[in-house]
Design a protein around this motif. Structure first.
Motif, PDB file in Angstrom:
ATOM      1  N   GLU A   5       3.297   5.882  -8.187  1.00  0.00           N
ATOM      2  CA  GLU A   5       3.754   5.410  -9.489  1.00  0.00           C
ATOM      3  C   GLU A   5       5.183   5.873  -9.754  1.00  0.00           C
ATOM      4  O   GLU A   5       5.551   6.999  -9.422  1.00  0.00           O
ATOM      5  CB  GLU A   5       2.827   5.931 -10.591  1.00  0.00           C
ATOM      6  CG  GLU A   5       3.206   5.424 -11.962  1.00  0.00           C
ATOM      7  CD  GLU A   5       2.292   5.975 -13.050  1.00  0.00           C
ATOM      8  OE1 GLU A   5       2.332   5.413 -14.144  1.00  0.00           O
ATOM      9  OE2 GLU A   5       1.579   6.949 -12.807  1.00  0.00           O
ATOM     10  N   THR A   9       6.867   0.854  -9.947  1.00  0.00           N
ATOM     11  CA  THR A   9       5.421   0.646 -10.043  1.00  0.00           C
ATOM     12  C   THR A   9       4.860   1.344 -11.271  1.00  0.00           C
ATOM     13  O   THR A   9       5.465   2.275 -11.806  1.00  0.00           O
ATOM     14  CB  THR A   9       4.691   1.187  -8.797  1.00  0.00           C
ATOM     15  OG1 THR A   9       4.933   2.583  -8.703  1.00  0.00           O
ATOM     16  CG2 THR A   9       5.147   0.501  -7.538  1.00  0.00           C
ATOM     17  N   SER A  10       3.711   0.883 -11.700  1.00  0.00           N
ATOM     18  CA  SER A  10       3.002   1.534 -12.801  1.00  0.00           C
ATOM     19  C   SER A  10       1.521   1.594 -12.460  1.00  0.00           C
ATOM     20  O   SER A  10       1.044   0.861 -11.595  1.00  0.00           O
ATOM     21  CB  SER A  10       3.214   0.768 -14.114  1.00  0.00           C
ATOM     22  OG  SER A  10       2.658  -0.524 -14.006  1.00  0.00           O
ATOM     23  N   LYS A  11       0.813   2.471 -13.149  1.00  0.00           N
ATOM     24  CA  LYS A  11      -0.627   2.604 -12.927  1.00  0.00           C
ATOM     25  C   LYS A  11      -1.337   1.340 -13.369  1.00  0.00           C
ATOM     26  O   LYS A  11      -1.055   0.794 -14.420  1.00  0.00           O
ATOM     27  CB  LYS A  11      -1.171   3.779 -13.734  1.00  0.00           C
ATOM     28  CG  LYS A  11      -1.417   4.995 -12.949  1.00  0.00           C
ATOM     29  CD  LYS A  11      -2.155   6.022 -13.758  1.00  0.00           C
ATOM     30  CE  LYS A  11      -2.482   7.146 -12.816  1.00  0.00           C
ATOM     31  NZ  LYS A  11      -3.136   8.242 -13.465  1.00  0.00           N
ATOM     32  N   ASN A  12      -2.263   0.898 -12.554  1.00  0.00           N
ATOM     33  CA  ASN A  12      -3.091  -0.250 -12.884  1.00  0.00           C
ATOM     34  C   ASN A  12      -4.347   0.276 -13.555  1.00  0.00           C
ATOM     35  O   ASN A  12      -5.175   0.924 -12.913  1.00  0.00           O
ATOM     36  CB  ASN A  12      -3.424  -1.038 -11.623  1.00  0.00           C
ATOM     37  CG  ASN A  12      -4.193  -2.291 -11.908  1.00  0.00           C
ATOM     38  OD1 ASN A  12      -4.879  -2.403 -12.916  1.00  0.00           O
ATOM     39  ND2 ASN A  12      -4.075  -3.241 -11.002  1.00  0.00           N
ATOM     40  N   THR A  57      -1.996   1.050  -8.303  1.00  0.00           N
ATOM     41  CA  THR A  57      -0.696   0.783  -8.918  1.00  0.00           C
ATOM     42  C   THR A  57      -0.354  -0.697  -8.805  1.00  0.00           C
ATOM     43  O   THR A  57      -0.891  -1.413  -7.964  1.00  0.00           O
ATOM     44  CB  THR A  57       0.429   1.603  -8.256  1.00  0.00           C
ATOM     45  OG1 THR A  57       0.450   1.300  -6.864  1.00  0.00           O
ATOM     46  CG2 THR A  57       0.255   3.088  -8.462  1.00  0.00           C
TER      47      THR A  57
END
Length: 100
Positions: free
Chosen positions: A45, A65-68, A74
């Motif tokens: 992330e 990226t970001s947390k899913n 991610t």
């Protein structure tokens, strides 16, 4: 250039920029259709800087990226390639290299 043999595992690599002039080699695979896959890129992330290094041309690129929240993994939100021509296609990016 992979298809013609101008690029192969002996003359290009990917590096993750760690800061303070530190970097680490990034694993990649060349598929039977000559697409390059970076299996571990996008799993961390945040905002990560990389470099593509080759005997033909080198260029930096970044991945955000970001947390899913749905599956705990991610999501790649943004991919930016600098100093190189490219086209975003269905599910992949076509990079156009020209000798420096």
């Amino acid at each position: 250039m992979i298809t013609t043999g101008q690029l192969n595992k002996n003359n290009f690599e990917f590096r993750e920029e760690l800061g303070d002039r530190e970097n680490k080699l990034v694993a990649y695979d060349i598929q039977s259709d000559d697409r390059v896959i970076l299996p571990k890129v996008g799993w961390t992330e945040g905002f990560i800087k990389y470099k593509f290094l080759s005997t033909i041309k080198s260029f930096p690129f970044t991945v955000k990226t970001s947390k899913n929240q749905n599956c705990g993994g991610t999501t790649i939100e943004e991919l930016k390639l600098d100093d190189v021509h490219y086209h975003q296609k269905d599910g992949y990016i076509l990079v156009i290299l020209e000798r420096e």
